[in-house]
Scaffold this active site. Structure first.
Site, mmCIF file in Angstrom:
data_model
loop_
_atom_site.group_PDB
_atom_site.id
_atom_site.type_symbol
_atom_site.label_atom_id
_atom_site.label_comp_id
_atom_site.label_asym_id
_atom_site.label_seq_id
_atom_site.Cartn_x
_atom_site.Cartn_y
_atom_site.Cartn_z
ATOM 1 N N ASP A 59 57.634 -16.181 21.494
ATOM 2 C CA ASP A 59 56.497 -16.040 20.587
ATOM 3 C C ASP A 59 56.469 -17.221 19.627
ATOM 4 O O ASP A 59 56.860 -17.108 18.470
ATOM 5 C CB ASP A 59 56.649 -14.707 19.834
ATOM 6 C CG ASP A 59 55.431 -14.373 18.981
ATOM 7 O OD1 ASP A 59 54.373 -14.997 19.178
ATOM 8 O OD2 ASP A 59 55.564 -13.483 18.120
ATOM 9 N N ASP A 64 47.623 -26.624 18.548
ATOM 10 C CA ASP A 64 47.554 -28.080 18.355
ATOM 11 C C ASP A 64 46.499 -28.605 19.323
ATOM 12 O O ASP A 64 45.800 -27.802 19.951
ATOM 13 C CB ASP A 64 48.951 -28.690 18.614
ATOM 14 C CG ASP A 64 49.197 -29.961 17.794
ATOM 15 O OD1 ASP A 64 48.309 -30.845 17.796
ATOM 16 O OD2 ASP A 64 50.261 -30.078 17.169
ATOM 17 N N THR A 68 48.904 -31.823 23.431
ATOM 18 C CA THR A 68 50.206 -31.529 22.823
ATOM 19 C C THR A 68 50.701 -30.136 23.214
ATOM 20 O O THR A 68 51.873 -29.942 23.527
ATOM 21 C CB THR A 68 50.091 -31.659 21.284
ATOM 22 O OG1 THR A 68 49.737 -33.009 20.990
ATOM 23 C CG2 THR A 68 51.392 -31.319 20.592
ATOM 24 N N THR A 115 47.479 -10.825 11.171
ATOM 25 C CA THR A 115 47.186 -9.634 10.365
ATOM 26 C C THR A 115 47.580 -9.835 8.902
ATOM 27 O O THR A 115 47.290 -9.001 8.059
ATOM 28 C CB THR A 115 47.910 -8.399 10.932
ATOM 29 O OG1 THR A 115 49.233 -8.783 11.284
ATOM 30 C CG2 THR A 115 47.195 -7.870 12.152
ATOM 31 N N ARG A 205 62.192 -4.138 13.715
ATOM 32 C CA ARG A 205 63.136 -3.500 12.792
ATOM 33 C C ARG A 205 63.492 -2.052 13.074
ATOM 34 O O ARG A 205 64.647 -1.671 12.814
ATOM 35 C CB ARG A 205 62.632 -3.693 11.358
ATOM 36 C CG ARG A 205 62.760 -5.146 10.903
ATOM 37 C CD ARG A 205 61.881 -5.459 9.726
ATOM 38 N NE ARG A 205 60.473 -5.400 10.090
ATOM 39 C CZ ARG A 205 59.473 -5.611 9.240
ATOM 40 N NH1 ARG A 205 59.745 -5.889 7.980
ATOM 41 N NH2 ARG A 205 58.222 -5.554 9.656
HETATM 42 O O1 C5P Z 1 60.037 -5.409 12.794
HETATM 43 P P1 C5P Z 1 58.674 -5.153 13.356
HETATM 44 O O2 C5P Z 1 58.651 -4.055 14.415
HETATM 45 O O3 C5P Z 1 57.628 -4.965 12.320
HETATM 46 O O4 C5P Z 1 58.377 -6.506 14.141
HETATM 47 C C1 C5P Z 1 57.186 -6.725 14.774
HETATM 48 C C2 C5P Z 1 57.197 -8.067 15.462
HETATM 49 O O5 C5P Z 1 55.882 -8.349 15.912
HETATM 50 C C3 C5P Z 1 57.589 -9.240 14.590
HETATM 51 O O6 C5P Z 1 58.254 -10.195 15.430
HETATM 52 C C4 C5P Z 1 56.284 -9.792 14.086
HETATM 53 O O7 C5P Z 1 56.330 -11.160 13.839
HETATM 54 C C5 C5P Z 1 55.363 -9.498 15.257
HETATM 55 N N1 C5P Z 1 53.951 -9.307 14.904
HETATM 56 C C6 C5P Z 1 53.500 -8.309 14.032
HETATM 57 N N2 C5P Z 1 52.165 -8.156 13.760
HETATM 58 C C7 C5P Z 1 51.281 -8.955 14.322
HETATM 59 C C8 C5P Z 1 51.707 -9.949 15.208
HETATM 60 C C9 C5P Z 1 53.054 -10.097 15.479
HETATM 61 O O8 C5P Z 1 54.291 -7.560 13.500
HETATM 62 N N3 C5P Z 1 50.006 -8.783 14.070
#
Ligand code: C5P
Length: 224
Positions: A59, A64, A68, A115, A205
């Protein structure tokens, strides 16, 4: 892609990432590695994580000029990531060239609106204040440019699936029914997101910060 649960290992710490991956490997379908991990550990780190034996979602959200981005993706080809991300706002040519540069087995998925941006942020970068309008426009662009799908919230996925029945939809921010919500705002359960059309779910998390990550992954898996 059968097992739909990807664990987000958002850490720069290789040993920690590897330890969690080893613990949850039998209960998740893949591993998501982001900029934090990649900046600290690079390609070598990705290779080492791939030894766990699960598909890798890189991810890195490329944005760019088309040349690139295409060259950056070509440089990642030997890693054969299962999924990688680009910003839809990079435009049609960038999306087309990103898809063309990726290995044939790699899903190229577009991020529409971060978001973290609110209405005021959208206006301050010259966009209409309605985030929904922007998401719909960028999703249509992603589809017509030939990438595989988009990243979207659990609340948006049903509408996205309707507009793009064969799209690949990555849904982050899902939370188990009894889980801690944290800084995620609009959350749905993993089961609800799948029922609404999610192709894969990204959970960070609730698994990585759990006292027992293995059990946390197992509990989510059991609801799918
Ligand atoms: O810890 P958590 O479950 O919130 O992590 C969600 C993952 O998804 C993280 O890597 C975060 O960067 C990614 N993410 C998100 N919301 C988005 C896009 C990506 O939480 N809209």
């Amino acid at each position: 892609m059968s097992a739909p649960l990807y664990v987000a290992l958002d850490t720069p710490d290789m040993d920690r990432a590897k330890a969690i991956a080893q613990r949850v490997r039998n209960h998740v379908g893949g591993i998501k590695l982001g900029l934090e991990f990649f900046m600290a550990n690079g390609r070598h780190g990705v290779r080492e994580m791939a030894e766990v034996g699960l598909p890798i979602f890189l991810d890195l959200k490329f944005h760019d000029i088309p040349n690139t981005v295409a060259k950056a993706i070509q440089a990642l080809r030997p890693l054969e990531p299962a999924i990688l991300t680009v910003h839809a706002a990079g435009g049609r040519a960038m999306l087309e060239d990103a898809k063309a540069a990726a290995p044939s087995g790699t899903k190229v998925v577009a991020v529409t609106m971060l978001t973290s941006l609110d209405d005021r942020d959208l206006v301050s970068i010259g966009l209409s204040p309605d985030p929904h309008e922007q998401v719909v426009r960028l999703a249509e662009l992603a589809k017509s440019a030939g990438v595989d799908g988009i990243v979207c919230s659990g609340e948006e996925v049903a509408a996205a699936k309707k507009a793009w029945p064969h799209g690949f939809f990555v849904v982050p921010g899902v939370r188990p029914a009894n889980g801690v919500i944290g800084d995620q705002k609009r959350v749905v359960t993993p089961r609800a997101a799948l029922d609404a059309g999610a192709s894969i779910l990204v959970v960070g998390r609730p698994i990585t910060q759990a006292e027992d990550p293995d059990q946390a992954a197992r509990d989510i898996e059991a609801t799918l």
